[in-house]
Every structure is written in structure tokens, then in C-alpha cells.
Design an enzyme around this catalytic site. Structure first.
Site, PDB file in Angstrom:
ATOM      1  N   HIS A  57       0.835  -1.210   0.000  1.00 18.08           N
ATOM      2  CA  HIS A  57       0.000   0.000   0.000  1.00 18.08           C
ATOM      3  C   HIS A  57       0.859   1.245   0.000  1.00 18.08           C
ATOM      4  O   HIS A  57       2.072   1.178   0.157  1.00 18.08           O
ATOM      5  CB  HIS A  57      -1.015  -0.014   1.141  1.00 18.08           C
ATOM      6  N   HIS A  59       1.367   3.911   1.891  1.00 17.51           N
ATOM      7  CA  HIS A  59       1.993   4.605   3.023  1.00 17.51           C
ATOM      8  C   HIS A  59       3.515   4.598   2.898  1.00 17.51           C
ATOM      9  O   HIS A  59       4.113   3.615   2.469  1.00 17.51           O
ATOM     10  CB  HIS A  59       1.552   3.978   4.356  1.00 17.51           C
ATOM     11  N   ASP A  61       5.969   4.249   4.808  1.00 15.65           N
ATOM     12  CA  ASP A  61       6.812   3.231   5.455  1.00 15.65           C
ATOM     13  C   ASP A  61       6.723   1.882   4.725  1.00 15.65           C
ATOM     14  O   ASP A  61       7.347   0.899   5.159  1.00 15.65           O
ATOM     15  CB  ASP A  61       6.460   3.094   6.954  1.00 15.65           C
ATOM     16  N   HIS A  62       5.992   1.849   3.624  1.00 13.98           N
ATOM     17  CA  HIS A  62       5.929   0.645   2.776  1.00 13.98           C
ATOM     18  C   HIS A  62       6.398   0.958   1.355  1.00 13.98           C
ATOM     19  O   HIS A  62       7.206   0.232   0.790  1.00 13.98           O
ATOM     20  CB  HIS A  62       4.502   0.083   2.761  1.00 13.98           C
ATOM     21  N   HIS A 120      -7.711  -0.286   5.086  1.00 20.31           N
ATOM     22  CA  HIS A 120      -6.601   0.491   5.658  1.00 20.31           C
ATOM     23  C   HIS A 120      -6.240   1.599   4.660  1.00 20.31           C
ATOM     24  O   HIS A 120      -6.104   2.765   5.043  1.00 20.31           O
ATOM     25  CB  HIS A 120      -5.424  -0.438   5.921  1.00 20.31           C
ATOM     26  N   ASP A 141      -0.545  -3.954   5.874  1.00 24.49           N
ATOM     27  CA  ASP A 141      -1.232  -3.404   7.051  1.00 24.49           C
ATOM     28  C   ASP A 141      -2.718  -3.773   7.047  1.00 24.49           C
ATOM     29  O   ASP A 141      -3.545  -3.047   7.620  1.00 24.49           O
ATOM     30  CB  ASP A 141      -1.082  -1.877   7.099  1.00 24.49           C
ATOM     31  N   HIS A 180       4.087  -5.112  10.005  1.00 24.22           N
ATOM     32  CA  HIS A 180       4.664  -4.558  11.238  1.00 24.22           C
ATOM     33  C   HIS A 180       4.716  -5.616  12.334  1.00 24.22           C
ATOM     34  O   HIS A 180       3.880  -6.521  12.383  1.00 24.22           O
ATOM     35  CB  HIS A 180       3.801  -3.406  11.792  1.00 24.22           C
TER      36      HIS A 180
HETATM   37  C1  GBP Z   1       1.959   0.694  17.886  1.00 24.57           C
HETATM   38  O1  GBP Z   1       1.308  -0.323  18.149  1.00 24.57           O
HETATM   39  O2  GBP Z   1       3.204   0.660  17.775  1.00 24.57           O
HETATM   40  N1  GBP Z   1       2.152   3.083  17.640  1.00 24.57           N
HETATM   41  C2  GBP Z   1       1.244   1.997  17.701  1.00 24.57           C
HETATM   42  C3  GBP Z   1       0.332   1.937  16.469  1.00 24.57           C
HETATM   43  C4  GBP Z   1       0.023   1.026  10.824  1.00 24.57           C
HETATM   44  S1  GBP Z   1       1.382   2.094  10.386  1.00 24.57           S
HETATM   45  C5  GBP Z   1       0.809   2.667  15.229  1.00 24.57           C
HETATM   46  C6  GBP Z   1      -0.235   2.579  14.119  1.00 24.57           C
HETATM   47  O3  GBP Z   1      -1.272   3.242  14.154  1.00 24.57           O
HETATM   48  N2  GBP Z   1       0.039   1.765  13.125  1.00 24.57           N
HETATM   49  C7  GBP Z   1      -0.829   1.594  11.974  1.00 24.57           C
HETATM   50  C8  GBP Z   1      -1.954   0.628  12.258  1.00 24.57           C
HETATM   51  O4  GBP Z   1      -2.805   0.439  11.393  1.00 24.57           O
HETATM   52  N3  GBP Z   1      -1.957  -0.014  13.420  1.00 24.57           N
HETATM   53  C9  GBP Z   1      -2.960  -0.964  13.805  1.00 24.57           C
HETATM   54  C10 GBP Z   1      -3.278  -0.856  15.272  1.00 24.57           C
HETATM   55  O5  GBP Z   1      -2.774   0.059  15.934  1.00 24.57           O
HETATM   56  O6  GBP Z   1      -4.069  -1.667  15.752  1.00 24.57           O
HETATM   57  N4  GBP Z   1       1.399   4.442   8.982  1.00 24.57           N
HETATM   58  O7  GBP Z   1       2.696   4.333   9.197  1.00 24.57           O
HETATM   59  C11 GBP Z   1       0.527   3.426   9.588  1.00 24.57           C
HETATM   60  O8  GBP Z   1      -0.302   2.839   8.591  1.00 24.57           O
HETATM   61  C12 GBP Z   1       0.892   5.502   8.249  1.00 24.57           C
HETATM   62  C13 GBP Z   1       1.715   6.107   7.273  1.00 24.57           C
HETATM   63  C14 GBP Z   1      -0.393   5.993   8.426  1.00 24.57           C
HETATM   64  C15 GBP Z   1       1.203   7.160   6.520  1.00 24.57           C
HETATM   65  C16 GBP Z   1      -0.887   7.026   7.665  1.00 24.57           C
HETATM   66  C17 GBP Z   1      -0.070   7.586   6.720  1.00 24.57           C
HETATM   67 BR1  GBP Z   1      -0.759   8.990   5.646  1.00 24.57          BR
HETATM   68 ZN    ZN Z   2      -0.149   1.611   6.575  1.00 22.50          ZN
END
Ligand code: GBP
Ligand code: ZN
Length: 263
Positions: A57, A59, A61-62, A120, A141, A180
Site C-alpha cells: 500500500h 503509506h 513506510d511501505h 486500511h 497493514d 509490522h
Molecule cells: C503501535 O502499536 O506501535 N504506535 C502503535 C500503532 C500502521 S502504520 C501505530 C499505528 O497506528 N500503526 C498503523 C496501524 O494500522 N496499526 C494498527 C493498530 O494500531 O491496531 N502508517 O505508518 C501506519 O499505517 C501511516 C503512514 C499511516 C502514513 C498514515 C499515513 Br498517511
Molecule cells: Zn499503513
């Protein structure tokens, strides 16, 4: 000799990149190469021809390494051609091969099937590979070990379709490689939702003991394990429904995600 090798490569704080190798041809693909230099290093060490990127996807970080990796291939002809796969989305940098539900592609002799899992993000894709010995799915994700992604661009119905209709239908022994390492936090949440689920408790204890590098120790899971332990895959269970005070799977999906957002 096994036909497929998956190498898990930790990246950033808690992301995973995965190198998928067809052992018969030494062709390889990389899932979510957010750290291109590390990817090229691992590909070289492994003696493989890396020619495909599978993006789950958009984002950063991917997909945030796509442009740099693509540039490295343009600058160095000896690396060959790099094709970049992903959902049809102009937010995915350097996308050369947009894919959707049930599209297939090859990594050498390995056949990859794309599973569209919007929620997501709207264009999220999971990649399923079945070889003679192994079945694996890269879930980005959408599905995490004992959890799921936040519903940034979609609805509870869409996550239901992704987790219950599509991913739960894969064979139970399919290995799950997610985007993750959130196992400990997710299992703590799962244990709160289903305190009497012994499988969750067992995994939670393993996750707690998996110290130091243990942050990286829990992946891969399997589809069978997720069906037993992931509360988002268990929205039909009365134990899970009771926790959120709902009596239907969709309402449960919505309320569970809201509860996890605050956990
Ligand atoms: C943890 O558990 O470490 N800090 C917390 C959660 C995916 S990354 C961090 C968090 O919210 N992670 C996201 C997620 O979906 N988690 C599931 C959950 O918490 O249950 N991301 O990096 C996230 O997708 C991102 C990057 C988001 C760009 C939005 C944008 Br725009
Ligand atoms: Zn994501």
C-alpha cells in the site's frame, strides 16, 4: 531443495521487508522495500536476481523506498529491469504494473495471486504464493499477527470482506507475513477481549518472553493461528461480540476497531 525462500528483513522501527526467492531460478521479489540500500545488500548476499517489487500500500513506510530503488536500477544497467507492482493508485511511487483482485504474476517459477483488501487504504493488496512445499501470504497493514490495520480509508464491511471472506478462506497452514511487528500489543488487546482464550494467553506469554530481538520473533503466523487468536478474525464468536456488546459480526468489527484505536 525447497522452491521458495522468504527472508524477513526488519526495517525502520517496526516494519518488515520480505525477500521472496524462487530457488529454482534465483529470481526474487521484494515486498515493501522502504530501505533500498539494505534490500540491495541482502539481494547481493543471497546471490539472487531481484527484478520485482510488491507494494502492499501507498503509506511511506511501505512504498517510500520505491523511487530510490527504481533510480538505482536506472543508474546501474547490470541490475537489469525492475517492475513495481501494487494496487492502482497514483500515490504509489514508480508503479509500473498496477494489479487488482485475482491478478497473477510470476517470481521465477512461483505464481503470485493478488488479493484486493481495501480499508486500511483504498488500494491495499495482499500477495498469496503457493509453491510445492509452502503457502505464504504477505498482508501489509491489513492483517497483523493478532490484529488488523486501522480503517484509514475504508469501512468495517471492507475489513470484514478482507479478513473473513478473503483471508480466512486461505488454507490454515498458510504462513502470514505482515507489515509490522505489533504482536505484543495486539495480544494484550486480544487477551482483554477474550480472557478465556487459552491460545491467546499462550501466544501472549511467548511474546512477552521474546525479549531483545524478540520484537522480531513472532512473524510468521499462520491463517489457522489467526483464526484461533485474532479477535478481528473472530467477530462471529459470541465471546468477542459480548466484549463490545454487539450481536452481529459487522457491528462487532466496527466496535472492536474503535476499542483498539483507544487501547
Ligand atoms: C503501535 O502499536 O506501535 N504506535 C502503535 C500503532 C500502521 S502504520 C501505530 C499505528 O497506528 N500503526 C498503523 C496501524 O494500522 N496499526 C494498527 C493498530 O494500531 O491496531 N502508517 O505508518 C501506519 O499505517 C501511516 C503512514 C499511516 C502514513 C498514515 C499515513 Br498517511
Ligand atoms: Zn499503513
Amino acid at each position: 531443495m525447497t522452491r521458495m525462500t522468504v527472508k524477513k528483513i526488519p526495517a525502520l522501527k517496526d516494519n518488515f521487508m520480505y525477500l521472496v526467492v524462487c530457488n529454482e531460478t534465483k529470481n526474487a521479489a521484494i515486498v515493501d522495500p522502504v530501505e533500498p540500500s539494505r534490500v540491495l545488500e541482502v539481494a547481493k548476499e543471497s546471490g539472487v536476481t531481484l527484478n520485482k517489487v510488491l507494494t502492499t500500500h501507498h503509506h511511506w513506510d511501505h512504498a517510500g523506498g520505491n523511487a530510490e530503488l527504481f533510480k538505482r536500477y536506472q543508474e546501474d544497467a547490470s541490475l537489469g529491469q525492475l517492475a513495481i507492482y501494487g494496487g492502482n493508485d497514483d500515490r504509489i511511487p514508480n508503479l509500473t504494473n498496477p494489479v487488482g483482485q485475482d491478478d497473477t504474476l510470476q517470481i521465477g517459477n512461483l505464481k503470485v495471486r493478488c488479493i484486493s483488501t481495501p480499508c486500511h487504504t483504498t488500494s491495499h493488496i495482499c500477495y498469496y504464493i503457493e509453491s510445492a512445499e509452502d503457502k505464504v501470504v504477505f498482508t501489509g497493514d491489513t492483517l497483523f499477527l493478532a490484529g488488523c490495520g486501522r480503517f484509514f480509508e475504508g469501512t468495517p464491511q471492507q475489513m470484514y470482506d478482507a479478513l473473513i471472506t478473503k483471508l480466512s478462506a486461505l488454507p490454515d497452514d498458510t504462513k502470514v507475513y505482515c507489515g509490522h511487528e505489533y504482536a505484543l500489543n495486539n495480544l494484550r488487546f486480544g487477551n482483554t477481549v477474550e480472557p478465556n482464550n487459552e491460545d491467546v494467553l499462550k501466544l501472549l506469554n511467548i511474546a512477552k518472553d521474546a525479549d531483545l530481538d524478540g520484537r522480531r520473533a513472532m512473524v510468521p503466523s499462520t491463517i489457522g493461528q489467526e483464526k484461533r487468536t485474532n479477535v478481528f478474525m473472530r467477530v462471529h464468536e459470541s465471546s468477542v461480540q459480548k466484549f463490545v456488546g454487539k450481536s452481529d459480526p459487522l457491528g462487532t468489527m466496527q466496535a472492536l476497531r474503535a476499542a483498539k484505536d483507544k487501547f
